[in-house]
Design an enzyme around this catalytic site. Sequence first.
Site, PDB file in Angstrom:
ATOM      1  N   TYR A 110      30.049  55.115  16.353  1.00 54.33           N
ATOM      2  CA  TYR A 110      31.218  54.689  15.503  1.00 54.33           C
ATOM      3  C   TYR A 110      30.558  53.411  14.808  1.00 54.33           C
ATOM      4  CZ  TYR A 110      34.989  57.131  18.023  1.00 54.33           C
ATOM      5  OH  TYR A 110      35.655  57.987  18.254  1.00 54.33           O
ATOM      6  N   ARG A 170      46.322  27.873  43.493  1.00 58.28           N
ATOM      7  CA  ARG A 170      46.504  29.249  43.128  1.00 58.28           C
ATOM      8  C   ARG A 170      47.918  29.687  43.921  1.00 58.28           C
ATOM      9  NH1 ARG A 170      42.042  33.891  43.540  1.00 58.28           N
ATOM     10  NH2 ARG A 170      42.525  33.487  45.794  1.00 58.28           N
ATOM     11  N   LYS A 224      40.307  44.585  48.963  1.00 54.99           N
ATOM     12  CA  LYS A 224      40.977  44.644  47.917  1.00 54.99           C
ATOM     13  C   LYS A 224      40.730  45.377  46.564  1.00 54.99           C
ATOM     14  CE  LYS A 224      39.875  39.931  46.732  1.00 54.99           C
ATOM     15  NZ  LYS A 224      40.048  38.590  46.769  1.00 54.99           N
TER      16      LYS A 224
END
Length: 366
Positions: free
Chosen positions: A263, A135, A37
Amino acid sequence: MNNNPTVLEIKLSSIEHNLNFFRSKLQNSTKILAVVKASGYGSDAVRVAQFLEEQGVDYFAVAYTDEGISLRESGINIPILVLHPQLQNLDLLIRYNLEPNLYSKKIFLSFLKIASDSGVHAYPIHLKFNTGLNRLGFKASDVDFLFMHLKEQRSILVKSIFSHLVASEDENERKFTLEQIKKFQSIAASFESFLGFKPMMHMSNTSGILNYPEAHFDMVRLGLGLYGFTNDIQANLKLKNVLSLKSVISQIHEIEENESVGYNRGFISSKTTRTATIPLGHADGFFRSLGQGKVFVKVNGHKAPVIGNVCMDMIMIDVSDIICKEGDAVIIFDSQQEILEIAFQANTISYEILTAFGNRIKRVTQ
Ligand SMILES: *Cc1c(COP(=O)(O)O)cnc(C)c1O
């Protein structure tokens, strides 16, 4: 087309080594389901799955239906379990020969209807039981409901029943885990007595394989371990590194004392400094929390700290003491130890680092 010089190398021979390490922990008869996955834990699901199919794994699992479709479209033939198929995709599952995890009454009944409407016979499905993770999954008390609906139909076949461990990596939760295993076994026993045959049983992820041999059952679901990690430092040493992230120096600057870099002037030089800019930023999964000297990259064999704030598309490193020039190679990491250090500095775990690499990074298998 991706001409980005920042490349994630995926070493298939390491995946083979890792697979064989876990095989050595299993009985010969125990099947292996490889979890691919989330792009194969951030790598390249298609290439990794093609390789693992050749290596003789028995099953694949993906999270979502689209991930399964992409494997089928790339020619994967072995069974694919879709862990979280979603109601709106159920007809696609049958079209692409993907095997759903059915985890609730609603999704079970919806799939049963779609299966019987489409005229399939004994279509393989998998039933997930919730034994503590809370879950996805049926409750033990849903077994009666399932029996009732499975009895009088021939469209679907329960290929496996499974559950998922909550804390297989945590020795302090051993008691809880053993309780989960017992609950699962009792669900399986009632299934067998009703169905007259025993569907496959599976419960263990990577750390379950290592820590709970009694929970290997008929198949294990191996994810993270394939990619070179476990939650056990000793076992990690036996695994080979799969992923290396490499880039190049885009530009070098010589700056004076008291100049700033990046930055918000995140770095101020305390002396004359040589900096190099690398095309990799937080949009690529190099988290902003890794700036300000938290981690090193390697240039020509030497460590160079990341200085100032991580930008969206770039980082700057200090190469004052390193002989290097624009275009030289930069290794962001090429060992598990370095990946774990990055995870530690970003206050997270290996799983999150691996799956954060953005689409702009080119994947190269070797
Ligand atoms: C992701 C996942 C796995 C794999 O877990 P690892 O710890 O990576 O081995 C196994 N089972 C289920 C249900 C999962 O969601």
